[in-house]
Every structure is written in structure tokens, then in C-alpha cells.
Design a protein around this motif. Structure first.
Motif, PDB file in Angstrom:
ATOM      1  N   ALA A   1       0.834  -1.217  -0.114  1.00 17.27           N
ATOM      2  CA  ALA A   1      -0.027  -0.049  -0.037  1.00 17.27           C
ATOM      3  C   ALA A   1       0.711   1.305   0.058  1.00 17.27           C
ATOM      4  CB  ALA A   1      -0.863  -0.008   1.220  1.00 17.27           C
ATOM      5  N   ALA A   2       2.121   1.198  -0.032  1.00 17.69           N
ATOM      6  CA  ALA A   2       3.224   2.263   0.215  1.00 17.69           C
ATOM      7  C   ALA A   2       2.871   3.343   1.106  1.00 17.69           C
ATOM      8  CB  ALA A   2       3.228   2.868  -1.144  1.00 17.69           C
ATOM      9  N   VAL A   3       2.365   2.643   2.527  1.00 17.85           N
ATOM     10  CA  VAL A   3       2.105   3.501   3.837  1.00 17.85           C
ATOM     11  C   VAL A   3       3.427   4.236   3.967  1.00 17.85           C
ATOM     12  CG1 VAL A   3       1.444   3.591   6.102  1.00 17.85           C
ATOM     13  CG2 VAL A   3       0.283   1.918   4.550  1.00 17.85           C
ATOM     14  N   ARG A   4       4.519   3.973   3.724  1.00 22.13           N
ATOM     15  CA  ARG A   4       5.816   4.571   3.900  1.00 22.13           C
ATOM     16  C   ARG A   4       6.409   5.020   2.747  1.00 22.13           C
ATOM     17  NH1 ARG A   4       8.971   0.084   7.348  1.00 22.13           N
ATOM     18  NH2 ARG A   4       9.190  -0.348   5.444  1.00 22.13           N
ATOM     19  N   ALA A   5       7.338   6.222   2.628  1.00 16.55           N
ATOM     20  CA  ALA A   5       7.591   6.732   1.361  1.00 16.55           C
ATOM     21  C   ALA A   5       8.380   5.757   0.798  1.00 16.55           C
ATOM     22  CB  ALA A   5       8.282   7.868   1.718  1.00 16.55           C
ATOM     23  N   THR A   6       9.299   5.133   1.605  1.00 18.37           N
ATOM     24  CA  THR A   6      10.380   4.172   0.843  1.00 18.37           C
ATOM     25  C   THR A   6       9.900   2.936   0.191  1.00 18.37           C
ATOM     26  OG1 THR A   6      10.299   2.984   2.997  1.00 18.37           O
ATOM     27  CG2 THR A   6      12.178   4.721   2.666  1.00 18.37           C
ATOM     28  N   ASP A   7       8.242   2.918   0.390  1.00 13.89           N
ATOM     29  CA  ASP A   7       7.893   1.651  -0.444  1.00 13.89           C
ATOM     30  C   ASP A   7       6.973   1.879  -1.562  1.00 13.89           C
ATOM     31  OD1 ASP A   7       8.691  -0.403   1.485  1.00 13.89           O
ATOM     32  OD2 ASP A   7       6.969   0.043   2.824  1.00 13.89           O
ATOM     33  N   LYS A   8       7.272   3.204  -2.010  1.00 14.35           N
ATOM     34  CA  LYS A   8       6.531   3.960  -3.055  1.00 14.35           C
ATOM     35  C   LYS A   8       6.750   3.142  -4.436  1.00 14.35           C
ATOM     36  CE  LYS A   8       3.456   6.797  -4.068  1.00 14.35           C
ATOM     37  NZ  LYS A   8       2.159   6.765  -3.248  1.00 14.35           N
ATOM     38  N   ASN A   9       7.765   2.626  -4.459  1.00 12.28           N
ATOM     39  CA  ASN A   9       8.411   1.900  -5.652  1.00 12.28           C
ATOM     40  C   ASN A   9       7.414   0.622  -5.891  1.00 12.28           C
ATOM     41  OD1 ASN A   9      10.167   1.079  -3.679  1.00 12.28           O
ATOM     42  ND2 ASN A   9      11.378   0.053  -5.199  1.00 12.28           N
ATOM     43  N   ILE A  10       7.239  -0.100  -4.913  1.00  8.47           N
ATOM     44  CA  ILE A  10       6.533  -1.411  -4.865  1.00  8.47           C
ATOM     45  C   ILE A  10       5.028  -1.344  -4.718  1.00  8.47           C
ATOM     46  CG2 ILE A  10       8.462  -2.646  -4.167  1.00  8.47           C
ATOM     47  CD1 ILE A  10       7.158  -2.825  -1.518  1.00  8.47           C
ATOM     48  N   GLU A  11       4.469  -0.126  -4.780  1.00 10.91           N
ATOM     49  CA  GLU A  11       2.978   0.239  -4.533  1.00 10.91           C
ATOM     50  C   GLU A  11       2.360  -0.663  -5.510  1.00 10.91           C
ATOM     51  OE1 GLU A  11      -0.332   3.749  -4.071  1.00 10.91           O
ATOM     52  OE2 GLU A  11       1.880   3.951  -4.936  1.00 10.91           O
TER      53      GLU A  11
ATOM     54  N   ALA B   1      -4.172  -5.486  -1.088  1.00  7.98           N
ATOM     55  CA  ALA B   1      -5.633  -5.870  -0.612  1.00  7.98           C
ATOM     56  C   ALA B   1      -5.633  -7.679  -0.516  1.00  7.98           C
ATOM     57  CB  ALA B   1      -6.612  -5.389  -1.626  1.00  7.98           C
ATOM     58  N   THR B   2      -4.740  -8.340  -1.101  1.00 10.20           N
ATOM     59  CA  THR B   2      -4.649  -9.582  -1.175  1.00 10.20           C
ATOM     60  C   THR B   2      -4.328  -9.712   0.303  1.00 10.20           C
ATOM     61  OG1 THR B   2      -4.205  -9.890  -3.302  1.00 10.20           O
ATOM     62  CG2 THR B   2      -3.655 -11.523  -1.851  1.00 10.20           C
ATOM     63  N   TRP B   3      -3.282  -9.328   0.751  1.00  7.57           N
ATOM     64  CA  TRP B   3      -2.650  -9.789   1.930  1.00  7.57           C
ATOM     65  C   TRP B   3      -3.318  -9.054   3.384  1.00  7.57           C
ATOM     66  CZ3 TRP B   3       0.030 -13.624   1.756  1.00  7.57           C
ATOM     67  CH2 TRP B   3       0.953 -13.954   0.764  1.00  7.57           C
ATOM     68  N   TYR B   4      -4.139  -7.968   3.161  1.00  9.52           N
ATOM     69  CA  TYR B   4      -4.887  -7.616   4.040  1.00  9.52           C
ATOM     70  C   TYR B   4      -6.213  -8.602   4.318  1.00  9.52           C
ATOM     71  CZ  TYR B   4      -2.942  -3.044   4.926  1.00  9.52           C
ATOM     72  OH  TYR B   4      -2.154  -1.903   5.205  1.00  9.52           O
TER      73      TYR B   4
ATOM     74  N   ALA C   1      -7.468  -3.116   9.512  1.00  8.81           N
ATOM     75  CA  ALA C   1      -7.203  -3.737   8.099  1.00  8.81           C
ATOM     76  C   ALA C   1      -8.332  -3.768   7.381  1.00  8.81           C
ATOM     77  CB  ALA C   1      -6.567  -5.149   8.352  1.00  8.81           C
ATOM     78  N   TYR C   2      -9.511  -3.920   8.170  1.00 10.07           N
ATOM     79  CA  TYR C   2     -10.887  -3.877   7.593  1.00 10.07           C
ATOM     80  C   TYR C   2     -11.208  -2.396   6.827  1.00 10.07           C
ATOM     81  CZ  TYR C   2     -13.625  -8.085   8.796  1.00 10.07           C
ATOM     82  OH  TYR C   2     -14.135  -9.258   8.639  1.00 10.07           O
ATOM     83  N   GLN C   3     -10.598  -1.658   7.566  1.00  5.25           N
ATOM     84  CA  GLN C   3     -10.886   0.048   6.847  1.00  5.25           C
ATOM     85  C   GLN C   3      -9.885   0.178   5.745  1.00  5.25           C
ATOM     86  OE1 GLN C   3      -9.765   2.918   9.851  1.00  5.25           O
ATOM     87  NE2 GLN C   3     -11.844   3.115  10.553  1.00  5.25           N
ATOM     88  N   ARG C   4      -8.740  -0.415   5.815  1.00  3.54           N
ATOM     89  CA  ARG C   4      -7.797  -0.311   4.478  1.00  3.54           C
ATOM     90  C   ARG C   4      -8.400  -1.216   3.257  1.00  3.54           C
ATOM     91  NH1 ARG C   4      -2.385  -0.416   8.490  1.00  3.54           N
ATOM     92  NH2 ARG C   4      -2.539   1.663   8.982  1.00  3.54           N
ATOM     93  N   LEU C   5      -8.736  -2.345   3.647  1.00  2.00           N
ATOM     94  CA  LEU C   5      -9.152  -3.157   2.661  1.00  2.00           C
ATOM     95  C   LEU C   5     -10.399  -2.673   1.923  1.00  2.00           C
ATOM     96  CD1 LEU C   5      -9.018  -5.894   1.170  1.00  2.00           C
ATOM     97  CD2 LEU C   5     -10.362  -6.870   2.877  1.00  2.00           C
ATOM     98  N   ASP C   6     -11.229  -2.250   2.717  1.00  4.50           N
ATOM     99  CA  ASP C   6     -12.654  -1.724   2.208  1.00  4.50           C
ATOM    100  C   ASP C   6     -12.374  -0.370   1.494  1.00  4.50           C
ATOM    101  OD1 ASP C   6     -15.656  -1.760   2.500  1.00  4.50           O
ATOM    102  OD2 ASP C   6     -15.280   0.326   2.974  1.00  4.50           O
TER     103      ASP C   6
ATOM    104  N   GLN D   1     -18.812  -2.220   3.155  1.00  6.59           N
ATOM    105  CA  GLN D   1     -19.555  -3.094   2.093  1.00  6.59           C
ATOM    106  C   GLN D   1     -18.752  -3.631   1.132  1.00  6.59           C
ATOM    107  OE1 GLN D   1     -23.312  -1.569   0.643  1.00  6.59           O
ATOM    108  NE2 GLN D   1     -23.572  -0.017   2.487  1.00  6.59           N
ATOM    109  N   ALA D   2     -17.780  -3.083   0.554  1.00  6.12           N
ATOM    110  CA  ALA D   2     -16.623  -3.422  -0.226  1.00  6.12           C
ATOM    111  C   ALA D   2     -16.053  -4.753   0.276  1.00  6.12           C
ATOM    112  CB  ALA D   2     -15.860  -2.436  -0.801  1.00  6.12           C
ATOM    113  N   ALA D   3     -15.582  -4.670   1.458  1.00  4.03           N
ATOM    114  CA  ALA D   3     -14.762  -5.551   2.162  1.00  4.03           C
ATOM    115  C   ALA D   3     -15.437  -6.988   2.448  1.00  4.03           C
ATOM    116  CB  ALA D   3     -14.061  -5.114   3.430  1.00  4.03           C
TER     117      ALA D   3
END
Length: 494
Positions: free
Chosen positions: A101-111, A117-120, A161-166, A241-243
Motif C-alpha cells: 500500500a506504500a504507507v511509507r515513502a520508501t515503499d512507493k516503488n513497490i506500490e 488488498a490480497t494480504w490484508y 485492516a478492515y478499513q484499509r481493505l474496504d 460493504q466492499a470488504a
């Protein structure tokens, strides 16, 4: 005695008994009560204690190796996380959801929202996230007992996790949501009976959205049932509802996955299936047709999609051979499958310019190219599993030769445990591309009949055999000539 006198008498008794010890006792009780209320929250009011503080203090702690930036070893860190996540580590799954999800700036390249969503979703379906550690009831003034904060921080993690996945699923197309669902199904299918039992709960209407108990607080919150003062429509709007719609409730699917769990030989799975049959009316009737569906079932992928985000770090498949059957099938790759077939797959994938006849014909760079495509560590040595993966990867990318070889591998249990449903699937794929050998093999399937995979169909068998012969396949041509000769002799006798 009047009310005033009673009050005076009560005050008098209290004042006479009041002393240093009594004051200390009262202070201790008040302190314990205050501590219990501050640390636990008022459970009866529906407000959780962690909703009154910042997220950082409520999240479960992580080892430094998981929370560090790992900027110079990002691929190594992701592979370690994926290895743990494939084996059911709840926190590794959460961490992968956060990384992609690239919550951290250093992970932006793997977003990558689909992978995140799969892992959440995997974390929410993992019973490590909601199985209670301490069952002591903390409610009331007299019954409060200390409880591990582990239960509370996991509840908070699942809430987030529910919030982010939804939110992620709500921004996806239907096709992207299906990709998330297929990846979850694949990963769980690699975990044998435990994974299939989880899949059964995901489709069972008697459980929460991700297979947790229906009365689980996070499940009720996700359904929108945890707001007592709201009407039903408002509660649904408060839910995710989406989750909650990622895995539709379906009794047939629930029974199917319970049945697949039983087929692994797990005794507990059999008990669970019998419990499922008795848990609601008419469920026991599904056994008549679910068995046939189970024999035809194949996972959504041959192996985890080796796509990669902008970083080029592929989504490695960290499932590993499970049990003696898998190990034995892998060892057969060495002596029973000519390396020529691996060489052809490597040429089809563009890794080599010519067909390697032996493992020694491959250069270090060529081996590492395949390993990089698969997201495997660079070991400069082609393992048996990587040989299997090369043929699978070529098959997925459209090589009819590799598809035919993969079908035979499944049919004979070489490299992979015998699986007639998958063998038939890959024979069919190769035949669709015009492979005469695959048509001949399919004709044998229909001639003999494979229960649950291909019913006996003599007419279909003859049609495929003739088609194979006309395409130039020798054994089938010889059989056809013999049949024609017999027919002509019988006509002459008439």
C-alpha cells in the motif's frame, strides 16, 4: 427507624471504622477500578479503549527487521515477509499489506493496490488474528482481571485492516476485485486442509465476513451491526460493504472447500464437514453433486502470478512442497523427465537462444535470469522446483509444447503430485492450440472415462483420435488405419 436516622447511623458506622487501613483499602479499590476502566474501556457502551488513543500506541509491536526501511535490501525483505505470510504469519501478512500500500515513502516503488488488498484479506481470514489468548471477562467492578494486551492490539490491527481493505476494494474495478479473490484462494489452497477449511468459512453465511465467529466485534463492525442506536440502513452505511462482499456467501462453495479439506486426509476436516452438514437445513443434500465438482476443481493459478510493480520486484510464490507426495514428485524430475523439455521452455521464455540438453549447458547468467523472473534467490543452480516452474511459466505464456509436458507431469506425478483434473486442463489447452499429441491424450481420457474429470464419451474419443491422426500424430494414425482396414474388410464380406 426513619430515613434520616438510618443515614446518620450509616455515617456513624463509617466514620467509626474509618482509619488508615480502611482508607488505604478504599483507595486501592478506587485505583483498581479506575485502572480497569482506563485500560479496558467501557465494553458495554461499545467504545473500545483503543479508540481513545493514537494508533501508534495501539498497534502491535513489530521486530526491527520488519519495520526498518530496508531500502538497499528491499527484495530480500519482501521475500522473507512473503515466506512467513505464505505459512500463515498474521503480522507478516499485515506488513505486506502495508508495504504494497506504500504507507511509507520508501515503499512507493513497490506500490500495488491489488497485492496490498490480497494480504490484508489474508490477515483478516487468519485465525491468528482473532483467536482469544485470555478468555477472562473484564467487565464489572468485582470481576476485573488483568488481560494480555495482545488480544487488544490484534483487535486494533484487524479494525484498521478492515478499513484499509474496504477503501482499496472500493476503488477497484470488478476485475481487479476478482484478482484479489483469486490470489487469496490460491494462497489458501497451498496450505492444505487448514487453508481449505478457511475457504469454507469464507463462504459460509454462519461466520463473519472473513471466517471469524459471527459475534466477533470486528466482524460485527464490518457488517455494520455494532451501532445499537442506528436503524438498519444507517448501520449498513457504517459497515464496510466492499470488504464484506469480497467472498459471497454460498453453501455449495462452503461445502466444496470442506470436502477438499477432507480429501487431504485431515481427520479434523471430516468432523468440520459433518458439522457443516448439520448446521442448517438441506445442507446435507449437497454431497450428491459436490463430489464431482471437487474432482474438477483446480486453483485459480498454476503458481502465484509473477507480475511485478514498477520496482521490478516480482511477487514470488513462497509456497513449498507439502508432504511426502510433493517431495517424491520433485525428486522424479531428475531421472524421469528429460532436461530437453526444460530447455525448450527456457528458449520459449527467451532466456536461452538454443535448447539446452543438460543442466550444465546453462550459464550462470541464464539461471539467474529465470530465478529473477520467479523472484527466487540467486543461487546460480537450477533446482528441481525451478525446473517445474520453468515449464509452468512457459505453459502459462502459451507454449503448447510446455502445456503438453505439464499435462503429462500431472498425469504421471512427475515434478508435481498426480492430479487428473489439472492434467486434463493442460491437455485441453494444448489441444486448443492444435497439438496432435494432446488430442490423442484427450481421446484416451474420453475413451476410458476419468470419474469427475471427463465422463466416458466414445464418440468424442473417436473424433479427437481422428483429428489427432489428421494432424500427423503417428500412434493415432496407425490406430485409424487399423480401424479403416477392419471396416473395409467387413464391407467386402457383405
Amino acid at each position: 427507624m426513619g430515613e434520616g436516622e438510618a443515614n446518620k447511623t450509616g455515617r456513624g458506622r463509617f466514620e467509626r471504622s474509618r482509619g488508615p487501613v480502611a482508607i488505604a483499602a478504599v483507595a486501592a479499590v478506587l485505583a483498581l477500578t479506575a485502572f480497569g476502566m482506563a485500560s479496558c474501556g467501557d465494553r458495554s457502551s461499545g467504545v473500545r479503549f483503543w479508540q481513545r488513543a493514537d494508533a501508534a500506541s495501539n498497534a502491535c509491536p513489530r521486530p526491527a527487521s520488519l519495520t526498518g526501511s530496508e531500502f538497499n535490501a528491499q527484495e530480500t525483505g519482501l521475500r522473507a515477509l512473503r515466506r512467513a505470510a505464505f505459512r500463515g504469519d498474521f503480522f507478516a501478512q499485515l506488513e505486506l499489506g502495508s508495504r504494497y500500500a506504500a504507507v511509507r515513502a520508501t515503499d512507493k516503488n513497490i506500490e500495488d493496490p491489488i497485492e496490498s488488498a490480497t494480504w490484508y484479506a489474508m490477515a483478516l481470514a487468519n485465525d491468528e488474528g482473532y483467536a482469544p489468548i485470555n478468555r477472562v471477562d473484564r467487565g464489572g467492578f468485582g470481576g476485573w482481571r488483568p488481560l494480555s494486551k495482545y488480544d487488544d492490539c490484534r483487535a486494533f490491527e484487524r479494525h484498521m485492516a478492515y478499513q484499509r481493505l474496504d477503501r482499496q476494494l472500493g476503488q477497484m474495478t470488478r476485475q481487479e476485485q476478482e484478482a484479489v479473490r483469486d490470489r487469496v484462494i490460491y494462497v489458501l489452497s497451498t496450505q492444505d486442509a487448514e487453508g481449505f477449511r478457511t475457504l469454507a468459512r469464507l463462504h459460509d453465511g454462519l461466520y463473519g465476513p472473513f471466517g471469524e465467529p459471527e459475534d466477533n466485534r470486528e466482524a460485527r463492525e464490518a457488517w455494520g451491526r455494532d451501532e445499537g442506536g442506528l436503524n438498519r440502513a444507517d448501520r449498513r452505511r457504517r459497515g464496510y460493504q466492499a470488504a464484506t462482499s469480497l467472498f459471497p456467501r454460498n453453501d455449495v462453495d462452503a461445502y466444496l472447500y470442506n470436502y477438499l479439506a477432507v480429501q487431504t486426509g485431515d481427520v479434523g476436516a471430516y468432523v468440520m464437514m459433518k458439522d457443516f452438514e448439520k448446521s442448517a437445513p438441506r445442507r446435507d443434500q449437497y454431497s450428491r453433486f459436490v463430489e464431482a465438482k471437487a474432482r474438477q476443481w483446480t486453483p485459480p493459478f498454476e503458481f502465484y502470478p509473477n507480475e511485478a510493480p514498477g520496482s521490478g520486484v516480482p511477487f514470488s510464490d513462497e509456497s513449498r512442497p507439502r508432504g511426502d507426495a510433493y517431495e517424491y514428485a520433485l525428486t522424479r524430475m531428475g531421472g524421469e523427465l528429460p532436461f530437453l523439455h526444460v530447455g525448450r521452455a527456457l528458449r520459449y521464455l527467451g532466456i536461452t537462444e538454443t535448447v539446452a540438453q543438460r543442466p550444465e549447458d546453462l550459464s550462470k547468467r541464464q539461471i539467474e535470469t529465470l530465478e529473477a523472473m520467479l523472484g527466487h534467490p540467486m543461487e546460480s543452480r537450477l533446482s528441481y522446483l525451478e525446473r517445474v516452474r520453468a515449464i509452468q511459466l512457459a505453459s502459462i505464456n502459451g507454449s503448447s509444447e510446455a502445456q503438453l509436458v505439464l499435462a503429462v507431469m500431472y498425469a504421471e506425478g512427475i515434478g508435481l503430485p498426480a492430479d487428473y483434473a489439472r492434467a486434463f486442463k493442460w491437455f485441453e489447452e494444448a489441444a486448443r492450440q492444435g497439438s496432435p499429441e494432446a488430442k490423442f491424450a484427450m481421446s484416451s481420457y474420453f475413451a476410458l472415462g476419468v470419474s469427475g474429470v471427463a465422463d466416458q464419451d466414445k464418440a468424442q474419443a473417436v473424433a479427437l483420435r481422428i483429428d489427432s491422426a489428421l494432424s500427423g500424430f503417428g500412434p493415432s494414425a496407425a490406430r485409424l488405419q487399423a480401424v479403416l482396414a477392419q471396416v473395409s474388410r467387413s464391407q467386402q464380406r457383405r
